[in-house]
Design an enzyme around this catalytic site. Structure first.
Site, mmCIF file in Angstrom:
data_model
loop_
_atom_site.group_PDB
_atom_site.id
_atom_site.type_symbol
_atom_site.label_atom_id
_atom_site.label_comp_id
_atom_site.label_asym_id
_atom_site.label_seq_id
_atom_site.Cartn_x
_atom_site.Cartn_y
_atom_site.Cartn_z
ATOM 1 N N LYS A 130 -3.382 7.889 3.219
ATOM 2 C CA LYS A 130 -4.585 7.595 4.013
ATOM 3 C C LYS A 130 -4.401 8.053 5.465
ATOM 4 C CE LYS A 130 -7.656 5.826 1.187
ATOM 5 N NZ LYS A 130 -8.713 6.738 0.671
ATOM 6 N N TYR B 152 0.830 -1.216 0.000
ATOM 7 C CA TYR B 152 0.000 0.000 0.000
ATOM 8 C C TYR B 152 0.867 1.271 0.000
ATOM 9 C CZ TYR B 152 -4.667 2.095 0.636
ATOM 10 O OH TYR B 152 -5.840 2.774 0.469
HETATM 11 P P1 NAD Z 1 -12.799 3.786 -7.904
HETATM 12 O O1 NAD Z 1 -11.637 3.597 -8.812
HETATM 13 O O2 NAD Z 1 -14.123 3.333 -8.393
HETATM 14 O O3 NAD Z 1 -12.912 5.293 -7.421
HETATM 15 C C1 NAD Z 1 -11.818 6.180 -7.297
HETATM 16 C C2 NAD Z 1 -12.327 7.506 -7.811
HETATM 17 O O4 NAD Z 1 -11.375 8.568 -7.602
HETATM 18 C C3 NAD Z 1 -12.624 7.484 -9.310
HETATM 19 O O5 NAD Z 1 -13.982 7.787 -9.527
HETATM 20 C C4 NAD Z 1 -11.736 8.566 -9.878
HETATM 21 O O6 NAD Z 1 -12.346 9.249 -10.953
HETATM 22 C C5 NAD Z 1 -11.582 9.472 -8.654
HETATM 23 N N1 NAD Z 1 -10.477 10.417 -8.798
HETATM 24 C C6 NAD Z 1 -9.157 10.129 -8.974
HETATM 25 N N2 NAD Z 1 -8.443 11.272 -9.118
HETATM 26 C C7 NAD Z 1 -9.350 12.297 -9.011
HETATM 27 C C8 NAD Z 1 -9.239 13.723 -9.085
HETATM 28 N N3 NAD Z 1 -8.059 14.337 -9.278
HETATM 29 N N4 NAD Z 1 -10.366 14.464 -8.929
HETATM 30 C C9 NAD Z 1 -11.562 13.873 -8.740
HETATM 31 N N5 NAD Z 1 -11.736 12.529 -8.672
HETATM 32 C C10 NAD Z 1 -10.639 11.758 -8.818
HETATM 33 O O7 NAD Z 1 -12.398 2.985 -6.576
HETATM 34 P P2 NAD Z 1 -13.018 2.904 -5.091
HETATM 35 O O8 NAD Z 1 -12.338 1.735 -4.481
HETATM 36 O O9 NAD Z 1 -14.499 2.946 -5.114
HETATM 37 O O10 NAD Z 1 -12.402 4.211 -4.406
HETATM 38 C C11 NAD Z 1 -13.154 5.194 -3.723
HETATM 39 C C12 NAD Z 1 -12.496 5.512 -2.389
HETATM 40 O O11 NAD Z 1 -12.641 4.399 -1.525
HETATM 41 C C13 NAD Z 1 -10.997 5.811 -2.466
HETATM 42 O O12 NAD Z 1 -10.674 6.877 -1.602
HETATM 43 C C14 NAD Z 1 -10.389 4.524 -1.932
HETATM 44 O O13 NAD Z 1 -9.108 4.723 -1.362
HETATM 45 C C15 NAD Z 1 -11.418 4.174 -0.879
HETATM 46 N N6 NAD Z 1 -11.341 2.795 -0.384
HETATM 47 C C16 NAD Z 1 -11.348 1.765 -1.268
HETATM 48 C C17 NAD Z 1 -11.241 0.463 -0.783
HETATM 49 C C18 NAD Z 1 -11.208 -0.696 -1.753
HETATM 50 O O14 NAD Z 1 -10.768 -1.775 -1.359
HETATM 51 N N7 NAD Z 1 -11.672 -0.537 -2.982
HETATM 52 C C19 NAD Z 1 -11.149 0.213 0.588
HETATM 53 C C20 NAD Z 1 -11.163 1.291 1.472
HETATM 54 C C21 NAD Z 1 -11.258 2.580 0.961
#
Ligand code: NAD
Length: 251
Positions: A157, A150
């Protein structure tokens, strides 16, 4: 319904695997009006995905690292907002998958700006619409300890978690709550772009006391809906784990 009459801005919907997509769907099912944001070349994909919601949502441009987009956001969204979802994470390839000792500062800076500083930037941009108060919710991956692969996303984070607490401090007097939902691993585009992420998926499924389904973001989305609702009026600066209980056990 839990979100009757509420208007919520949801960032981070890329496709229907995005955690934010399920939050948007659940928010609409609970009576909310939802507005999505997207940016640049993924705008079209978000617009297509918006049509798959129970009610098609408007998509507003927001690159969270673009000061012009941020300054003009309130004017372009208009009306008022009761809630904002921060579901944005990005780190250049060098920052993930074993590059901790070699990633250059220029790349680390992008990861920190887009994934951590952006919570403050988004909160301030939306604030003019959040009177007399509201709820900001961010999606977190608990980084109170170091993980495999990570790397700088983990450091981002930790900064995100701290930013949420400082933002809660400064926006509390304006009636705005700021909380994070710390999710277990979910199969999304962002997760798939982390080399070696399968290791998390395996260990989570084995160790979480309640078990864990990497294909089901609904428990995470429901927690976001609860935090947008009026059920948590005295909770801010909190990190709510929706991870099957993984964080509570050592081995
Ligand atoms: P995802 O790829 O569907 O979403 C990530 C989003 O970030 C995308 O929609 C992308 O367009 C957006 N993004 C990136 N750069 C950007 C910018 N400069 N301006 C505006 N938007 C931007 O994946 P996800 O897993 O649904 O991620 C959403 C959140 O959830 C993230 O913060 C991720 O760290 C967090 N998260 C994910 C997980 C997992 O396992 N998937 C676990 C815990 C937390």
């Amino acid at each position: 319904m839990l979100l009757d009459g509420k208007r919520i801005l949801i960032t981070g919907v890329l496709n229907d695997a995005s955690i934010a997509f399920t939050v948007a769907r659940r928010a609409q099912e609970e009576g909310a009006e939802v507005i999505l944001t997207s940016f640049g070349r993924v705008m079209r994909l978000t617009e297509r995905t918006a049509k798959r919601l129970p009610t098609e949502a408007t998509v507003v441009e927001l690159d969270v690292s673009n000061p012009d987009d941020l300054d003009s956001l309130a004017g372009r969204v208009g009306g008022h907002l009761d809630g904002v979802l921060h579901a944005i994470g990005f780190a250049p390839e060098s920052c993930l998958g074993g590059g901790f000792l070699t990633a250059p500062w220029e790349d680390v800076a992008i990861a920190l700006q887009v994934s951590a500083y952006s919570l403050k930037a988004l909160g301030v941009a939306a604030l003019p619409l959040m009177s007399p108060g509201g709820s900001i919710v961010g999606l977190d991956f608990d980084n109170t300890q170091a993980w495999p692969v990570y790397d700088w996303m983990g450091v981002a984070k930790s900064a995100f978690e701290s930013t949420a607490r400082y933002l809660a401090r400064d926006l509390g007097p304006k009636g705005v709550r700021v909380n994070l939902v710390a999710a277990g691993p979910i199969r999304t585009m962002a997760a798939k772009s982390i080399p070696g992420f399968e290791a998390f998926e395996e260990v989570w499924t084995q160790r979480a006391p309640l078990g864990w389904d990497i294909r089901n973001p609904e428990p995470v989305a429901n927690a976001c809906v609860a935090l947008f609702s009026d059920l948590f009026p005295a909770t801010t600066g909190e990190m709510l784990h929706v991870d099957g209980g993984f964080h509570a056990v050592g081995a």
